[in-house]
Design an enzyme around this catalytic site. Structure first.
Site, PDB file in Angstrom:
ATOM      1  N   LYS A  39      35.821  47.765  29.372  1.00 27.61           N
ATOM      2  CA  LYS A  39      34.616  47.348  30.104  1.00 27.61           C
ATOM      3  C   LYS A  39      34.999  46.916  31.519  1.00 27.61           C
ATOM      4  O   LYS A  39      36.180  46.673  31.806  1.00 27.61           O
ATOM      5  CB  LYS A  39      33.935  46.200  29.353  1.00 27.61           C
ATOM      6  CG  LYS A  39      34.791  44.940  29.220  1.00 27.61           C
ATOM      7  CD  LYS A  39      34.222  43.954  28.200  1.00 27.61           C
ATOM      8  CE  LYS A  39      35.093  42.727  28.076  1.00 27.61           C
ATOM      9  NZ  LYS A  39      34.679  41.862  26.965  1.00 27.61           N
ATOM     10  N   TYR A 264      39.316  28.366  59.448  1.00 25.49           N
ATOM     11  CA  TYR A 264      37.968  27.780  59.374  1.00 25.49           C
ATOM     12  C   TYR A 264      38.036  26.351  58.835  1.00 25.49           C
ATOM     13  O   TYR A 264      38.761  26.066  57.884  1.00 25.49           O
ATOM     14  CB  TYR A 264      37.098  28.582  58.414  1.00 25.49           C
ATOM     15  CG  TYR A 264      36.583  29.893  58.962  1.00 25.49           C
ATOM     16  CD1 TYR A 264      35.843  29.948  60.128  1.00 25.49           C
ATOM     17  CD2 TYR A 264      36.817  31.073  58.263  1.00 25.49           C
ATOM     18  CE1 TYR A 264      35.350  31.153  60.604  1.00 25.49           C
ATOM     19  CE2 TYR A 264      36.325  32.287  58.729  1.00 25.49           C
ATOM     20  CZ  TYR A 264      35.586  32.320  59.908  1.00 25.49           C
ATOM     21  OH  TYR A 264      35.101  33.515  60.364  1.00 25.49           O
TER      22      TYR A 264
HETATM   23  C1  LIG Z   1      35.827  41.583  26.097  1.00 17.00           C
HETATM   24  C2  LIG Z   1      35.793  41.669  24.634  1.00 17.00           C
HETATM   25  C3  LIG Z   1      36.960  41.962  23.895  1.00 17.00           C
HETATM   26  C4  LIG Z   1      38.338  42.007  24.536  1.00 17.00           C
HETATM   27  O1  LIG Z   1      38.806  40.684  24.695  1.00 17.00           O
HETATM   28  P1  LIG Z   1      40.245  40.381  25.310  1.00 17.00           P
HETATM   29  O2  LIG Z   1      40.358  38.907  25.226  1.00 17.00           O
HETATM   30  O3  LIG Z   1      40.221  40.870  26.710  1.00 17.00           O
HETATM   31  O4  LIG Z   1      41.254  41.097  24.483  1.00 17.00           O
HETATM   32  C5  LIG Z   1      36.823  42.190  22.539  1.00 17.00           C
HETATM   33  N1  LIG Z   1      35.625  42.074  21.912  1.00 17.00           N
HETATM   34  C6  LIG Z   1      34.499  41.758  22.585  1.00 17.00           C
HETATM   35  C7  LIG Z   1      33.229  41.617  21.838  1.00 17.00           C
HETATM   36  C8  LIG Z   1      34.543  41.524  23.957  1.00 17.00           C
HETATM   37  O5  LIG Z   1      33.423  41.179  24.610  1.00 17.00           O
END
Ligand SMILES: *Cc1c(COP(=O)(O)O)cnc(C)c1O
Length: 374
Positions: A39, A264
């Site tokens: 993702k 800044y």
């Molecule tokens: C993002 C996510 C993962 C992966 O988690 P990590 O901690 O990055 O390994 C797995 N399952 C779900 C439902 C997620 O939203």
């Protein structure tokens, strides 16, 4: 993408290291199927490049959050036929059911309504459609809550209208191996599984869950972070490799004396005669403003502390103690390397490695090592 000599920074993504991390997770899983969460553009590292390399490593189960991410991934993997399964964690929006079928996307169903809707779509296509059913066991984010779970367990007819590939849940504290919630969530999921009429396959573990051990593994794991070199568990030692290198280019250096301030808001007062280097990276590139007067760049082994505020396109480093010829304009400064990791930078910025990677943005010249054509 900017060309190397035009870009303020270079982001190098080592796909061989991602492949290595995938292999390490697989060996911990000892035969259990290892999927990959890709993702948010594979945590900022490039959905297409990362997924194709993981496919080559044998990964066939990919998780994205959004429908559009799923559509992109299906396109990226088009040459690999339909053997890659693409799961959409946020579920199927109303009206998108036929698109999911057409593009072979598998929704994670998070509520009863959605389960029913997917069943109806299956009737239309004259076959039960594949899905994962997500149960909330203690995260209070996505998935069937206790009320809905009880309803479903009391009347399981809606499940027979869909092709349940897995039931799943998500751990809230998998990074803390001694947190009691891990065990509680695991037991809740087992209890749900026991009460279901059919013996469905189960998916529970994200990266942290993989490190928690075999009683969390079931039939399919869903690691993201550990693939990308992020520390995701207090049990994760240096067996997981760093994947990215981030370098920024020195544009200018200058001498400053003790009546000057830097940047800044004039937040840094010069306390000795110093030499400063201005580097072409800023918060617009994911170098968080929270790193102002806190973070560091590295020139070879030399640490160069950030002085003054990080601005949008620029950051200023104190390079007084580094030989002048090593800090000339054009020299590349490391912000993420093997010895200054994603988690090190995250700590300086008061955040987590996940946010560091997903904030990187696309102003860099990107280089991939170990790409599909290499
Ligand atoms: C993002 C996510 C993962 C992966 O988690 P990590 O901690 O990055 O390994 C797995 N399952 C779900 C439902 C997620 O939203």
């Amino acid at each position: 993408m900017p060309r190397p000599h035009h870009a303020g920074g270079i982001l190098t993504v080592d796909l061989n290291k991602i492949a290595e991390n995938y292999g390490r997770l697989k060996s911990l899983l000892n035969g259990v199927t290892c999927g990959a969460v890709v993702k948010a553009d594979a945590y900022g590292l490039g959905l297409s490049e990362v997924s194709q390399r993981l496919f080559r490593e044998g990964c066939r189960d990919f998780f994205v959050a959004l429908t559009d991410e799923g559509l992109s991934l299906r396109q990226d993997l088009r040459e690999n036929g339909s053997s890659a399964r693409i799961y959409v964690l946020n579920g199927v929006e109303r009206g998108a059911e036929d698109l999911f079928v057409e593009r072979d996307l598998i929704p994670v169903l998070n509520q009863l309504d959605e389960i029913k809707r997917w069943g109806v779509a299956g009737d239309r296509h004259s076959k039960p459609l594949p899905a994962i059913v997500n149960f909330d066991t203690g995260m209070a984010r996505l998935g069937l809550d206790t009320l809905e779970t009880d309803k479903l367990l009391a009347d399981q007819s809606h499940l027979s209208a869909i092709d349940v590939r897995y039931i799943m849940s998500h751990l809230a504290c998998s990074d803390e191996s001694d947190n009691e919630l891990n065990n509680q969530q695991n037991n809740k999921l087992k209890d749900i599984s026991d009460k279901l009429d059919k013996d469905y396959s189960v998916s529970l573990s994200n990266s942290g869950g993989v490190f928690l051990g075999p009683e969390y593994h079931y039939q399919l794991a869903r690691p993201g972070a550990a693939l990308y070199g992020i520390k995701s568990s207090d049990l994760q030692t240096n067996q997981i490799a760093q994947v990215v290198r981030l370098q920024g280019k020195i544009l200018q250096t200058r001498f400053v004396d003790t009546n000057m301030t830097v940047g800044y808001g004039a937040t840094h007062s010069v306390i000795r005669n110093s030499r400063l280097a201005t580097v072409a990276l800023g918060y617009g590139d994911g170098l968080f403003r929270a790193l102002s007067n806190r973070g560091s760049g590295y020139i070879g082994e030399h640490r160069a502390p950030i002085v003054g505020r990080v601005s949008m396109d620029l950051v200023t480093l104190d390079v007084t103690d580094i030989p002048e010829q090593e800090t000339a304009p054009g020299v590349m400064v490391d912000f993420l390397t093997q010895h200054h990791t994603v988690d090190d930078l995250a700590r300086d910025a008061g955040t987590i490695g996940y946010e560091v990677l997903t904030a990187l943005g696309n102003r860099y010249h990107r280089r991939y090592i170990g790409g599909i054509s290499a």
